[in-house]
Each structure stands twice: as structure tokens, then as C-alpha cells.
Design a protein around this motif. Structure first.
Motif, PDB file in Angstrom:
ATOM      1  N   PRO A   1       0.826  13.745 -24.017  1.00  0.00           N
ATOM      2  CA  PRO A   1       0.597  12.338 -24.362  1.00  0.00           C
ATOM      3  C   PRO A   1       1.686  11.404 -23.828  1.00  0.00           C
ATOM      4  O   PRO A   1       1.403  10.287 -23.403  1.00  0.00           O
ATOM      5  N   ILE A   2       2.942  11.873 -23.848  1.00  0.00           N
ATOM      6  CA  ILE A   2       4.036  11.043 -23.347  1.00  0.00           C
ATOM      7  C   ILE A   2       3.851  10.771 -21.859  1.00  0.00           C
ATOM      8  O   ILE A   2       3.986   9.627 -21.390  1.00  0.00           O
ATOM      9  N   ILE A   3       3.523  11.816 -21.096  1.00  0.00           N
ATOM     10  CA  ILE A   3       3.341  11.664 -19.649  1.00  0.00           C
ATOM     11  C   ILE A   3       2.211  10.701 -19.346  1.00  0.00           C
ATOM     12  O   ILE A   3       2.347   9.783 -18.535  1.00  0.00           O
ATOM     13  N   TYR A   4       1.084  10.880 -20.023  1.00  0.00           N
ATOM     14  CA  TYR A   4      -0.082  10.068 -19.674  1.00  0.00           C
ATOM     15  C   TYR A   4       0.036   8.626 -20.158  1.00  0.00           C
ATOM     16  O   TYR A   4      -0.472   7.704 -19.515  1.00  0.00           O
ATOM     17  N   ILE A   5       0.712   8.401 -21.268  1.00  0.00           N
ATOM     18  CA  ILE A   5       0.957   7.026 -21.701  1.00  0.00           C
ATOM     19  C   ILE A   5       1.935   6.342 -20.751  1.00  0.00           C
ATOM     20  O   ILE A   5       1.758   5.194 -20.354  1.00  0.00           O
ATOM     21  N   PHE A   6       2.984   7.062 -20.350  1.00  0.00           N
ATOM     22  CA  PHE A   6       3.969   6.495 -19.431  1.00  0.00           C
ATOM     23  C   PHE A   6       3.335   6.164 -18.088  1.00  0.00           C
ATOM     24  O   PHE A   6       3.643   5.151 -17.473  1.00  0.00           O
ATOM     25  N   MET A   7       2.421   7.040 -17.620  1.00  0.00           N
ATOM     26  CA  MET A   7       1.797   6.836 -16.321  1.00  0.00           C
ATOM     27  C   MET A   7       0.670   5.806 -16.371  1.00  0.00           C
ATOM     28  O   MET A   7       0.169   5.395 -15.333  1.00  0.00           O
ATOM     29  N   ASN A   8       0.272   5.394 -17.551  1.00  0.00           N
ATOM     30  CA  ASN A   8      -0.876   4.511 -17.673  1.00  0.00           C
ATOM     31  C   ASN A   8      -0.650   3.170 -16.978  1.00  0.00           C
ATOM     32  O   ASN A   8      -1.549   2.614 -16.358  1.00  0.00           O
ATOM     33  N   ARG A   9       0.583   2.657 -17.058  1.00  0.00           N
ATOM     34  CA  ARG A   9       0.882   1.373 -16.415  1.00  0.00           C
ATOM     35  C   ARG A   9       0.760   1.493 -14.906  1.00  0.00           C
ATOM     36  O   ARG A   9       0.228   0.612 -14.234  1.00  0.00           O
ATOM     37  N   GLN A  10       1.256   2.606 -14.349  1.00  0.00           N
ATOM     38  CA  GLN A  10       1.118   2.826 -12.911  1.00  0.00           C
ATOM     39  C   GLN A  10      -0.355   2.929 -12.519  1.00  0.00           C
ATOM     40  O   GLN A  10      -0.777   2.387 -11.507  1.00  0.00           O
ATOM     41  N   ALA A  11      -1.138   3.633 -13.340  1.00  0.00           N
ATOM     42  CA  ALA A  11      -2.550   3.804 -13.030  1.00  0.00           C
ATOM     43  C   ALA A  11      -3.270   2.460 -13.010  1.00  0.00           C
ATOM     44  O   ALA A  11      -4.117   2.206 -12.157  1.00  0.00           O
ATOM     45  N   SER A  12      -2.914   1.577 -13.941  1.00  0.00           N
ATOM     46  CA  SER A  12      -3.534   0.253 -13.989  1.00  0.00           C
ATOM     47  C   SER A  12      -3.202  -0.544 -12.741  1.00  0.00           C
ATOM     48  O   SER A  12      -4.049  -1.213 -12.155  1.00  0.00           O
ATOM     49  N   THR A  13      -1.938  -0.467 -12.315  1.00  0.00           N
ATOM     50  CA  THR A  13      -1.522  -1.167 -11.107  1.00  0.00           C
ATOM     51  C   THR A  13      -2.271  -0.652  -9.895  1.00  0.00           C
ATOM     52  O   THR A  13      -2.723  -1.420  -9.040  1.00  0.00           O
ATOM     53  N   ILE A  14      -2.429   0.679  -9.826  1.00  0.00           N
ATOM     54  CA  ILE A  14      -3.123   1.292  -8.702  1.00  0.00           C
ATOM     55  C   ILE A  14      -4.572   0.819  -8.649  1.00  0.00           C
ATOM     56  O   ILE A  14      -5.088   0.454  -7.601  1.00  0.00           O
ATOM     57  N   CYS A  15      -5.244   0.837  -9.800  1.00  0.00           N
ATOM     58  CA  CYS A  15      -6.641   0.441  -9.858  1.00  0.00           C
ATOM     59  C   CYS A  15      -6.810  -1.021  -9.438  1.00  0.00           C
ATOM     60  O   CYS A  15      -7.727  -1.356  -8.685  1.00  0.00           O
ATOM     61  N   GLN A  16      -5.946  -1.905  -9.909  1.00  0.00           N
ATOM     62  CA  GLN A  16      -6.015  -3.309  -9.549  1.00  0.00           C
ATOM     63  C   GLN A  16      -5.824  -3.495  -8.044  1.00  0.00           C
ATOM     64  O   GLN A  16      -6.522  -4.257  -7.396  1.00  0.00           O
ATOM     65  N   HIS A  17      -4.874  -2.757  -7.472  1.00  0.00           N
ATOM     66  CA  HIS A  17      -4.588  -2.869  -6.047  1.00  0.00           C
ATOM     67  C   HIS A  17      -5.807  -2.414  -5.225  1.00  0.00           C
ATOM     68  O   HIS A  17      -6.192  -3.063  -4.264  1.00  0.00           O
TER      69      HIS A  17
ATOM     70  N   THR B   1       0.830  -1.204   0.000  1.00  0.00           N
ATOM     71  CA  THR B   1       0.000   0.000   0.000  1.00  0.00           C
ATOM     72  C   THR B   1       0.862   1.249   0.000  1.00  0.00           C
ATOM     73  O   THR B   1       0.565   2.234  -0.693  1.00  0.00           O
ATOM     74  N   GLN B   2       1.940   1.210   0.797  1.00  0.00           N
ATOM     75  CA  GLN B   2       2.833   2.368   0.837  1.00  0.00           C
ATOM     76  C   GLN B   2       3.476   2.606  -0.530  1.00  0.00           C
ATOM     77  O   GLN B   2       3.625   3.748  -0.967  1.00  0.00           O
ATOM     78  N   ARG B   3       3.878   1.523  -1.203  1.00  0.00           N
ATOM     79  CA  ARG B   3       4.480   1.672  -2.532  1.00  0.00           C
ATOM     80  C   ARG B   3       3.478   2.259  -3.517  1.00  0.00           C
ATOM     81  O   ARG B   3       3.815   3.120  -4.326  1.00  0.00           O
ATOM     82  N   VAL B   4       2.225   1.784  -3.457  1.00  0.00           N
ATOM     83  CA  VAL B   4       1.195   2.319  -4.347  1.00  0.00           C
ATOM     84  C   VAL B   4       0.982   3.796  -4.070  1.00  0.00           C
ATOM     85  O   VAL B   4       0.845   4.609  -4.984  1.00  0.00           O
ATOM     86  N   GLN B   5       0.957   4.156  -2.777  1.00  0.00           N
ATOM     87  CA  GLN B   5       0.753   5.561  -2.422  1.00  0.00           C
ATOM     88  C   GLN B   5       1.884   6.429  -2.977  1.00  0.00           C
ATOM     89  O   GLN B   5       1.653   7.538  -3.475  1.00  0.00           O
ATOM     90  N   MET B   6       3.117   5.943  -2.910  1.00  0.00           N
ATOM     91  CA  MET B   6       4.245   6.705  -3.437  1.00  0.00           C
ATOM     92  C   MET B   6       4.152   6.821  -4.955  1.00  0.00           C
ATOM     93  O   MET B   6       4.470   7.862  -5.530  1.00  0.00           O
ATOM     94  N   GLN B   7       3.720   5.739  -5.614  1.00  0.00           N
ATOM     95  CA  GLN B   7       3.556   5.790  -7.073  1.00  0.00           C
ATOM     96  C   GLN B   7       2.530   6.839  -7.459  1.00  0.00           C
ATOM     97  O   GLN B   7       2.732   7.634  -8.385  1.00  0.00           O
ATOM     98  N   VAL B   8       1.408   6.862  -6.730  1.00  0.00           N
ATOM     99  CA  VAL B   8       0.370   7.843  -7.025  1.00  0.00           C
ATOM    100  C   VAL B   8       0.868   9.251  -6.764  1.00  0.00           C
ATOM    101  O   VAL B   8       0.604  10.173  -7.526  1.00  0.00           O
ATOM    102  N   ALA B   9       1.600   9.422  -5.659  1.00  0.00           N
ATOM    103  CA  ALA B   9       2.126  10.740  -5.335  1.00  0.00           C
ATOM    104  C   ALA B   9       3.028  11.254  -6.449  1.00  0.00           C
ATOM    105  O   ALA B   9       2.934  12.416  -6.865  1.00  0.00           O
ATOM    106  N   ARG B  10       3.915  10.390  -6.954  1.00  0.00           N
ATOM    107  CA  ARG B  10       4.793  10.798  -8.053  1.00  0.00           C
ATOM    108  C   ARG B  10       3.991  11.127  -9.302  1.00  0.00           C
ATOM    109  O   ARG B  10       4.273  12.105 -10.006  1.00  0.00           O
ATOM    110  N   MET B  11       2.990  10.282  -9.585  1.00  0.00           N
ATOM    111  CA  MET B  11       2.150  10.508 -10.744  1.00  0.00           C
ATOM    112  C   MET B  11       1.447  11.860 -10.662  1.00  0.00           C
ATOM    113  O   MET B  11       1.434  12.644 -11.622  1.00  0.00           O
ATOM    114  N   VAL B  12       0.891  12.177  -9.481  1.00  0.00           N
ATOM    115  CA  VAL B  12       0.167  13.426  -9.296  1.00  0.00           C
ATOM    116  C   VAL B  12       1.105  14.619  -9.421  1.00  0.00           C
ATOM    117  O   VAL B  12       0.778  15.625 -10.060  1.00  0.00           O
ATOM    118  N   VAL B  13       2.286  14.518  -8.817  1.00  0.00           N
ATOM    119  CA  VAL B  13       3.244  15.622  -8.877  1.00  0.00           C
ATOM    120  C   VAL B  13       3.632  15.917 -10.330  1.00  0.00           C
ATOM    121  O   VAL B  13       3.657  17.076 -10.756  1.00  0.00           O
TER     122      VAL B  13
END
Length: 233
Positions: free
Chosen positions: A214-230, A154-166
């Protein structure tokens, strides 16, 4: 050449096109923030994002941009040369009442509103994940190794989201805030003089968003999928 080669008609067409596509892109970023807020904060809710919701969000972005960029074509506001006079945009320098009322509404509805939606959506998203993290950590006193692992996950997911948001919020601010601030300053302080070369920098920043968004959102898409699954788990 010493002058804008496309003439007045070309200036209006180019100004409309740049503003229309730019605001549509900006609104799309806001729609994405709402989608991620709903998916992460209400993963098991009654409303699940499907293809029709994505299409509706895209259509809404383009229609909203079209509504607020067509008035200058019919006399409310105008498109004029800006910066070093190589491109056209909404007339930030006009001092008549009609032009100023249009620009102020344009600023509020095409910049301040999407920006507020982005900030509120991502703030709530981070807060929800923070609460999930606290809930998991609170159970670790009675714990098995599996629960400890879940807390770390959960902590790792939270850090991933934080980086994504920043990254997303900073990219939005770097591209659009200088341009919007310059335009608002020119409107509110009529005597303000900004060197044309300096004024061109915010213009280029705003237009560059169509390249790396587009580059940012495509790159972040994998993280977003992981977050949603978690979150669904």
C-alpha cells in the motif's frame, strides 16, 4: 509452548486466511498493472477506466483467490504447519497425487499467472512510452523551443515510469519469488531438505507485502496521475 496453540482446526483457519488474503493482494497488484497499461497505452481509447472497472477488478481478485484457496477445506490439498511451525499454509510437502496436483495448479494460477500479467503489462507500457519519446525526438529537427521542451518532458515521464515499474516489479519479486521458488523446489525435489529457520524467511517476506505494497502504490499514485495527464495531452 512447544506446539501450535490453536490446534488443527485453528491451523486450517489460519492457513486459509493467510493464503486467501495474500493471493488476493497479489492478484490486486496484477489488476493494477493492467489498469495502468490500458490508461497509459490507450489514453484516448473507447474503454476508459471508471469506478465500476475498479470495483470489478477488486472483486475478480478476491473471487479468484477464494476459488483457489477453498479446495484444501474440502480435501483437495491441505493446510499444514510450515517453517518453524508457528503458522500454517498450503501443504507444500505432501507427496500424494491430489496434494501435488493442487499445489502445482496453485503455483501456476496464483503466482505464475499474476507475475506474467505484471511483466507483460509493464513491459508494454514502457515500450509505448519509449515509442512516444522517439516520435517527439524525431520532430525536434524542425523545432521550436516548445517542441524541445516537450521532448524533455517526455523523457522525464519515461524515467518516472521506469522507476515506478522497477520498484513495483522488484517489490513483487522480493516478496513472492523466494516463497514460490521454495515451495516449487520442495514439490519437484522430494528429497530436498530446507532448514526450518531458513524456510521461515521467505514466509515472512511474502506476508510483509501486505505492509509495504500500500505504501508503494500510494506513493506512486501521484506519478501515475502525472503520466496519465501527459499521455492524454
Amino acid at each position: 509452548m512447544g506446539h501450535f496453540s490453536l490446534g488443527q482446526a485453528g491451523c486450517v483457519i489460519e492457513g486459509f486466511a493467510v493464503a486467501f488474503f495474500g493471493i488476493a493482494s497479489l492478484c490486486t497488484v496484477a489488476v493494477i498493472s493492467v489498469e495502468r497499461f490500458v490508461v497509459v497505452c490507450y489514453p484516448m481509447g473507447s474503454v476508459l477506466f471508471q469506478t465500476r472497472h475498479a470495483v470489478a477488478g477488486v472483486v475478480l481478485s478476491w473471487v479468484w483467490s477464494f476459488i483457489w484457496n477453498t479446495p484444501p477445506l474440502f480435501g483437495w490439498g491441505s493446510y499444514e504447519l510450515e517453517g518453524i511451525r508457528t503458522s500454517c499454509a498450503p501443504n507444500w510437502n505432501g507427496r500424494d497425487g491430489g496434494n501435488m496436483s493442487y499445489i502445482i495448479l496453485y503455483f501456476l494460477l496464483c503466482f505464475a499467472l499474476p507475475f506474467s500479467i505484471i511483466m507483460l503489462s509493464y513491459t508494454r507500457l514502457l515500450w509505448t512510452l519509449h515509442q512516444v519519446n522517439l516520435s517527439v525526438l524525431g520532430r525536434q529537427s524542425r523545432v521550436s523551443k516548445l517542441q524541445v521542451s516537450a521532448g524533455g518532458s517526455t523523457q522525464r515521464v519515461q524515467m518516472q515510469v521506469a522507476r515506478m515499474v522497477v520498484v513495483m516489479v522488484l517489490s513483487f519479486l522480493v516478496t513472492w519469488l523466494p516463497y514460490a521458488s521454495m515451495a516449487l523446489a520442495v514439490i519437484l525435489v522430494p528429497s530436498l531438505y530446507i532448514d526450518p529457520v531458513i524456510a521461515t524467511i521467505p514466509v515472512f517476506l511474502a506476508k510483509s507485502s501486505t505492509v509495504y505494497n500500500p505504501i508503494i502504490y500510494i506513493f506512486m499514485n501521484r506519478q501515475a496521475s502525472t503520466i496519465c495527464q501527459h499521455c492524454k495531452l
